[in-house]
Motif scaffolding. Structure first.
Motif, PDB file in Angstrom:
ATOM      1  N   LEU A  11       0.833  -1.192   0.000  1.00 32.07           N
ATOM      2  CA  LEU A  11       0.000   0.000   0.000  1.00 32.07           C
ATOM      3  C   LEU A  11       0.876   1.254   0.000  1.00 32.07           C
ATOM      4  O   LEU A  11       1.955   1.269   0.621  1.00 32.07           O
ATOM      5  N   PRO A  12       0.437   2.323  -0.655  1.00 33.26           N
ATOM      6  CA  PRO A  12       1.220   3.572  -0.674  1.00 33.26           C
ATOM      7  C   PRO A  12       1.411   4.120   0.738  1.00 33.26           C
ATOM      8  O   PRO A  12       0.467   4.196   1.531  1.00 33.26           O
ATOM      9  N   GLY A  13       2.638   4.476   1.067  1.00 34.37           N
ATOM     10  CA  GLY A  13       2.939   5.059   2.369  1.00 34.37           C
ATOM     11  C   GLY A  13       3.152   4.063   3.485  1.00 34.37           C
ATOM     12  O   GLY A  13       3.381   4.457   4.637  1.00 34.37           O
ATOM     13  N   ALA A  18       5.331   2.629   8.835  1.00 31.28           N
ATOM     14  CA  ALA A  18       6.058   1.636   9.644  1.00 31.28           C
ATOM     15  C   ALA A  18       7.253   2.268  10.333  1.00 31.28           C
ATOM     16  O   ALA A  18       7.498   2.042  11.527  1.00 31.28           O
ATOM     17  N   VAL A  19       8.004   3.084   9.598  1.00 35.43           N
ATOM     18  CA  VAL A  19       9.171   3.751  10.180  1.00 35.43           C
ATOM     19  C   VAL A  19       8.739   4.696  11.299  1.00 35.43           C
ATOM     20  O   VAL A  19       9.350   4.749  12.369  1.00 35.43           O
ATOM     21  N   ALA A  20       7.652   5.457  11.066  1.00 41.83           N
ATOM     22  CA  ALA A  20       7.168   6.399  12.075  1.00 41.83           C
ATOM     23  C   ALA A  20       6.737   5.662  13.345  1.00 41.83           C
ATOM     24  O   ALA A  20       7.007   6.122  14.465  1.00 41.83           O
ATOM     25  N   VAL A  21       6.091   4.526  13.187  1.00 41.11           N
ATOM     26  CA  VAL A  21       5.650   3.748  14.342  1.00 41.11           C
ATOM     27  C   VAL A  21       6.846   3.254  15.146  1.00 41.11           C
ATOM     28  O   VAL A  21       6.880   3.355  16.381  1.00 41.11           O
ATOM     29  N   PHE A  22       7.846   2.725  14.445  1.00 44.57           N
ATOM     30  CA  PHE A  22       9.029   2.219  15.142  1.00 44.57           C
ATOM     31  C   PHE A  22       9.783   3.347  15.846  1.00 44.57           C
ATOM     32  O   PHE A  22      10.296   3.164  16.949  1.00 44.57           O
ATOM     33  N   VAL A  23       9.836   4.511  15.219  1.00 44.06           N
ATOM     34  CA  VAL A  23      10.505   5.653  15.855  1.00 44.06           C
ATOM     35  C   VAL A  23       9.768   6.054  17.122  1.00 44.06           C
ATOM     36  O   VAL A  23      10.382   6.286  18.179  1.00 44.06           O
ATOM     37  N   CYS A  24       8.442   6.139  17.056  1.00 41.63           N
ATOM     38  CA  CYS A  24       7.650   6.516  18.229  1.00 41.63           C
ATOM     39  C   CYS A  24       7.763   5.485  19.350  1.00 41.63           C
ATOM     40  O   CYS A  24       7.747   5.837  20.535  1.00 41.63           O
TER      41      CYS A  24
END
Length: 267
Positions: A11-13, A18-24
């Protein structure tokens, strides 16, 4: 050429989310670990690398007492919870289905399905009446409370291990005139040992990290390491709390890694 099926990762984005979730999830933990090596007293201003706060934590008698208390409670609770979970798993997987089996599953897993605060309040009311009647104020209440809460966590990997075991091996042992105890001791138990060890480690970690139930059930002077840290957060915060958290994190990660290795599927 056959049409490819739907995949979420296409899916687009997806990658950005995923990266944003792991960073948070992990950036706060990384920050905590980094600032445990801060040379100054601030948890927000870096003042050079130092192991000073690990030394402070090591020499803090209150930390030592809370750690020892946490280990005693977690060890006792994990042993009790694993024993109960093993018997429950054997009783619900090594016999034909029976009336009320679904209710038993619900009762065993009840602590997983209700908010922990509800379990904590219920245990508080229950143990408070016993304290009034008996006058006993020892660690037994915390051990019993942690055992009750940790049992479903130990039950799940043990039951999963039993369901993956070949029942014909136990049948063959019975055909060779082994008694039920001999069959359990020489066939079932050796095959079940990885599941029992995994359940015990998971119960130990859950008990070691618990705050809510401990905070409600404990008596005065019975702080565990997590509740001691919670108390420190209400006062002036220093990197000593970060150092204690990092040590607790390292222990938890080690045990969970061992849990994963014991439960991964064999080829």
């Amino acid at each position: 050429m056959a049409e490819r099926g739907f995949t979420v990762s296409r899916l687009p984005g997806f990658a950005a989310v995923a990266v944003a979730v792991f960073v948070c999830l992990y950036l706060p933990i990384v920050t905590l670990v980094v600032y445990s090596f801060n040379g100054g007293p601030s948890i927000a201003v870096w003042q050079g690398f130092s192991l000073h706060w690990y030394g402070e934590a090591w020499n803090n008698q209150a930390v030592k007492d809370a750690t020892a208390r946490s280990l005693v409670i977690a060890t006792a609770a994990s042993l009790i919870a694993t024993t109960v979970a093993t018997m429950a798993a054997l009783g619900t997987t090594r016999r034909p289905r029976f009336r009320g089996q679904g209710l038993i599953y619900v009762m065993i897993n009840q602590p997983l399905m209700v908010p922990e605060i509800v379990t904590a309040v219920a245990l508080l009311i229950f143990f408070a009446s016993i304290k009034v009647a008996t006058g006993y104020q020892g660690l037994g209440y915390l051990i019993a409370a942690h055992s009750a809460f940790c049992t479903p966590f130990a039950y799940l990997p043990i039951r999963a291990r039993l369901e993956g075991m070949d029942l014909s091996l136990e049948t063959a042992a019975a055909d060779l005139y082994a008694s039920p105890w001999q069959s359990f001791r020489h066939v079932t138990l050796p095959l079940l040992t990885p599941g029992i060890a995994a359940g015990a480690m998971l119960a130990f970690v859950i008990s070691l990290d618990d705050v809510i139930i401990t905070e409600f059930v404990k008596s005065a002077g019975q702080d565990t390491l997590p509740t001691y840290m919670l108390g420190q957060m209400r006062r002036a915060i220093t990197p000593e709390v970060n150092a204690i958290s990092t040590a607790l994190l390292a222990l938890t990660v080690t045990l969970l890694t061992a849990f994963f290795l014991l439960n991964r599927k064999k080829n």
